[in-house]
Enzyme design. Structure first.
Site, PDB file in Angstrom:
ATOM      1  N   HIS A 182       0.836  -1.205   0.000  1.00 33.34           N
ATOM      2  CA  HIS A 182       0.000   0.000   0.000  1.00 33.34           C
ATOM      3  C   HIS A 182       0.874   1.260   0.000  1.00 33.34           C
ATOM      4  CE1 HIS A 182      -2.907  -2.987   1.500  1.00 33.34           C
ATOM      5  NE2 HIS A 182      -3.839  -2.172   1.065  1.00 33.34           N
ATOM      6  N   ASP A 188      -5.049  -6.240  -7.279  1.00 31.42           N
ATOM      7  CA  ASP A 188      -5.285  -5.500  -6.049  1.00 31.42           C
ATOM      8  C   ASP A 188      -5.567  -4.057  -6.485  1.00 31.42           C
ATOM      9  OD1 ASP A 188      -5.476  -4.916  -3.341  1.00 31.42           O
ATOM     10  OD2 ASP A 188      -3.617  -5.960  -2.827  1.00 31.42           O
TER      11      ASP A 188
END
Length: 569
Positions: A225, A299
């Site tokens: 992330h 993702d």
């Protein structure tokens, strides 16, 4: 956000019988004909929209969201905690989202959520469903399948049809990593069986499983992330480890998805691109060599780990070029618009051929036809609504308790020094940030138990307290990273006086051999206070009544399926 357990029930779809059959991947001529007919009737913009999974803010279908979805017509949506207020609200929202998809294309929308168990669960239950690590340490595939089935029932009752779980990454439970307790462990054979059990449980309730994060995000400290992690495994090393669970998962002949990782493998793809944009890893390895027939999903491409791919529009195009079927843009409406237009322009210009898009669409359509067929079958069923959301949650709590108890028992067996340690236990001093554990302990222990509440910014003076009570047993209940930090900073003589009950990832506790005992239950369950008190008061009786280690369950499954497990070739 309120927990789901406190909500008034609102059941949108009928419950599923416990003996529900797994939905097969449709391959018959009728399905192929329907998919081809639908494909022929779709415009390029229709097809492009179906390639996306969007997230959004808010808890209802407001005008702006409806207009955006009317225009872009995404193939799926991802629901986060920000979208959930109550069972009634999320059921109605999911119903409204489905209406938009049905209105335009007469096809179900993939409505997906991260409901892994443990801390990664958007639908909150207290106590939460077991984490993957808690299930993995139990080594009980039967209970793991039941957890998958109950998770699937919960999601299906609320209008979800796709779960972004299980995590098939390999991860050492005793070392810190980004994956933490989201992994079943580090043994690839164990992971493949535990992942299969959880997945078949989900599918028996009509929910599509999504294995993640291909080709392996395990044992990496870095968070994709925030940056692009890099793993230096060769293909041969991956074949002996991380790829084994994904190859096994890929053999399933029913609807499934695999999510790819924003992780680079430069010894396999020298470009240094993360798997999300790597044709070598997705097309050549996953699709061609491993012969994976299901959906490949990214993702969130807004994550920093995907930044090497350019702007979000370019990331979407490159992910599709590499072999992804679905591109997730989870947060920003403007980025979703930009990604849609970038892919549309790539098709118009020929960078992405219509044949490439149609190949992806045939997979997506076959899955959606399977979901539609399943929902029609369930809705036409005359079975009474004997199950309610409350009963499903009750069953999840019950099985969570069983898994926690198995983990506690295993921890007790692996810490024989707790019994007969030579310490005369006249007093027990509980160090905890949550008094509920202490109260459970004292109910069974009786007098002689005291509590010292802790907080990360307050020195509980543990060493001094234990020195002043030489015959007391110290019990330290770890509730999070803050309390684990306090524990790790203690001196060795103090650690040797402590029994540690760890509800967090085992890797948060350094040098476990320094303590009188460490019991990892991998979940916040206050009843462990009762179990510990019972064990200390009557250790022999407690050990005699414990269940046999459930490794036999896993060994039986491994022997049963060994003949079907072949190396990658």
């Amino acid at each position: 956000m309120r927990t789901i357990t406190s909500l008034v029930l609102f059941i949108l779809t009928p419950n599923h019988p416990s003996n529900a059959q797994i939905v097969p991947l449709p391959k018959d001529q009728e399905t192929e004909t329907e998919a081809q007919d639908r494909l022929a009737s779709m415009t390029i913009r229709d097809k492009v929209g179906q390639l996306f999974v969007f997230g959004f803010r808010g808890t209802d279908m407001d005008t702006a969201l409806q207009k955006r979805f009317d225009r872009l017509r995404p193939g799926g949506v991802i629901i986060f905690g920000r979208n959930i207020k109550s069972a009634t609200q999320i059921s109605m929202l999911n119903r409204d989202l489905q209406k938009i998809s049905q209105k335009h294309l007469d096809l179900p929308l993939f409505i997906m959520v991260d409901q892994e168990g443990g801390k990664v669960a958007r639908i909150k239950i207290n106590p939460s469903a077991p984490s993957a690590l808690a299930l993995g340490m139990s080594q009980n595939t039967k209970l793991t399948r039941e957890v998958g089935e109950l998770t699937g029932r919960l999601l299906s009752l609320l209008g979800f049809n796709m779960n972004l779980a299980p995590v098939l990454d390999l991860s050492n439970p005793f070392k810190k990593s980004f994956i933490s307790n989201r992994s079943f462990g580090e043994n690839p054979d164990k992971i493949k069986f535990m992942g299969e059990a959880f997945s078949t449980g989900l599918m028996s309730s009509g929910v599509i499983p999504t294995a993640k994060h291909f080709p392996g995000h395990g044992n990496i400290v870095s968070d994709s992330h925030k940056l692009l992690p890099v793993k230096y495994d060769t293909l041969e090393e991956l074949e002996r480890s991380s790829l084994i669970p994904f190859k096994w998962f890929g053999n399933f002949q029913y609807p499934s998805a695999i999510m790819v990782a924003h992780v680079a493998f430069p010894k396999i793809d020298p470009s240094g691109l993360p798997a999300t944009f790597s044709r070598i890893l997705l097309h050549d390895l996953l699709r061609t060599k491993l012969k994976y027939p299901g959906l490949i999903i990214t993702d969130d491409v807004e994550m920093v780990g995907a930044g090497i791919g350019g702007n979000v529009g370019e990331r979407a195009v490159r992910a599709l070029e590499a072999g992804c079927d679905l591109v997730m843009v989870a947060w920003t409406a403007a980025q979703q618009e930009a990604a849609f237009e970038a892919v549309f322009q790539a098709v118009e210009s020929g960078r992405l051929s219509v044949s490439q898009i149609d190949e992806k669409m045939r997979r997506i359509l076959s899955f959606k036809i399977a979901v539609k067929s399943y929902l029609a079958k369930v809705r036409s069923s005359e079975l009474p609504l004997s199950e309610t959301l409350a009963s499903v949650i009750f069953d999840i709590k019950k099985i969570s308790e069983e898994i926690a108890r198995e983990n506690f028992n295993e921890g007790l067996r692996s810490s024989p020094q707790l019994i007969g340690s030579g310490v005369e236990i006249q007093k027990a001093i509980i160090f905890t940030a949550d008094a509920k554990f202490f109260y459970k302990f004292r109910e069974t222990w009786g007098r002689g138990a005291s509590i010292k509440l802790m907080s990360p910014d307050q020195d509980p003076k543990i060493s001094e307290i234990l020195k002043n009570h030489p015959h007391a047993l110290g019990i330290f209940y770890v509730t999070g990273i803050g309390s684990a930090r306090i524990l790790n900073n203690l001196d060795s003589p103090t650690k040797a006086r402590l029994v540690v009950i760890n509800t967090t990832h085992p890797g948060n506790i350094s040098n476990g051999e320094d303590y009188q005992g460490v019991i990892n239950i991998n979940a916040a369950n206050f009843n462990v206070g009762t179990w510990l008190a019972e064990s200390l008061k009557n250790p022999v009786a407690n050990i005699e009544t414990q269940r046999e280690p459930s490794t036999k369950d896993l060994e039986s499954r491994q022997n049963q399926l060994k003949s079907n497990s072949t190396p990658i070739n």
